[in-house]
Motif scaffolding. Sequence first.
Motif, mmCIF file in Angstrom:
data_model
loop_
_atom_site.group_PDB
_atom_site.id
_atom_site.type_symbol
_atom_site.label_atom_id
_atom_site.label_comp_id
_atom_site.label_asym_id
_atom_site.label_seq_id
_atom_site.Cartn_x
_atom_site.Cartn_y
_atom_site.Cartn_z
ATOM 1 N N TYR A 153 33.685 27.561 71.022
ATOM 2 C CA TYR A 153 34.160 26.563 71.986
ATOM 3 C C TYR A 153 35.323 25.687 71.528
ATOM 4 O O TYR A 153 35.902 24.970 72.331
ATOM 5 C CB TYR A 153 32.985 25.664 72.417
ATOM 6 N N MET A 187 37.797 23.898 74.265
ATOM 7 C CA MET A 187 37.761 22.429 74.391
ATOM 8 C C MET A 187 39.118 21.816 74.026
ATOM 9 O O MET A 187 39.564 20.857 74.647
ATOM 10 C CB MET A 187 36.657 21.834 73.501
ATOM 11 N N PHE A 237 32.741 17.660 68.349
ATOM 12 C CA PHE A 237 31.903 18.515 67.498
ATOM 13 C C PHE A 237 31.178 17.714 66.427
ATOM 14 O O PHE A 237 30.033 18.028 66.073
ATOM 15 C CB PHE A 237 32.721 19.668 66.900
ATOM 16 N N LEU A 256 28.314 16.293 68.261
ATOM 17 C CA LEU A 256 27.345 17.351 68.546
ATOM 18 C C LEU A 256 26.444 17.572 67.326
ATOM 19 O O LEU A 256 25.222 17.668 67.459
ATOM 20 C CB LEU A 256 28.067 18.654 68.922
ATOM 21 N N LEU A 301 29.667 20.411 76.564
ATOM 22 C CA LEU A 301 30.892 20.231 75.774
ATOM 23 C C LEU A 301 32.070 19.837 76.659
ATOM 24 O O LEU A 301 32.877 18.984 76.286
ATOM 25 C CB LEU A 301 31.209 21.496 74.970
ATOM 26 N N THR A 308 33.973 16.319 76.312
ATOM 27 C CA THR A 308 35.417 16.304 76.053
ATOM 28 C C THR A 308 36.135 15.481 77.113
ATOM 29 O O THR A 308 36.974 14.632 76.791
ATOM 30 C CB THR A 308 35.963 17.753 76.006
#
Length: 193
Positions: free
Chosen positions: A31, A35, A57, A60, A77, A81
């Motif tokens: 990703y 992103m 990230f 996350l 995500l 973002t």
Amino acid sequence: MSPKWLIVDQELVALLREGNKEAFAEIYRRYWTVMYMHALKMLKSEDDARDVVQEIFTSLWLKSQSINPDVNLAGYLFISTKNRVLDLIAQKRVRTDYLGSLAAFAEAHNNETLADIEEKELMQALQREIEQLPAKMRQIFEMRIHQHCTYKEIADELNLSDKTVKKQISNAIKIIRPKLHHLSTIVLILSGL
């Protein structure tokens, strides 16, 4: 763990919730570019887009244990973002507005300060010239300038005719104006008398 390309997002989330670094690395690989492009499209800045994705990230990983196991990973995500991009835009707007306001405030106050200094110098120059006038003329002129008396009020107080007061002020202006001709504000003040 099955081959990475066979693992579905839901399995990756389950592994991520357990602190599995390989699962995190696979999510990152899948990703990051998507992103980044999403952020870049909104921000038009490679550095800012890179920073936003890095923050997403990092967040996350730090919040991995509290992620809902049924979450749509791609959607999560994308929303993260988008929200971080909007936060960054708002911060930049606030900062720009603040800096703009600060600059305007500084400019206004610098202009006010300059205007105050110029006005003070102008009034000092005018006062020096007033002090050079003959005594009676100076008295009449100061009553008009400083006390804002009308011709009639000056005439009544000094037992003079209105014509005499008017003539004395006119003569004072004729004496002062040429000496201060380079000071346009003074000329305008004198014109209003």
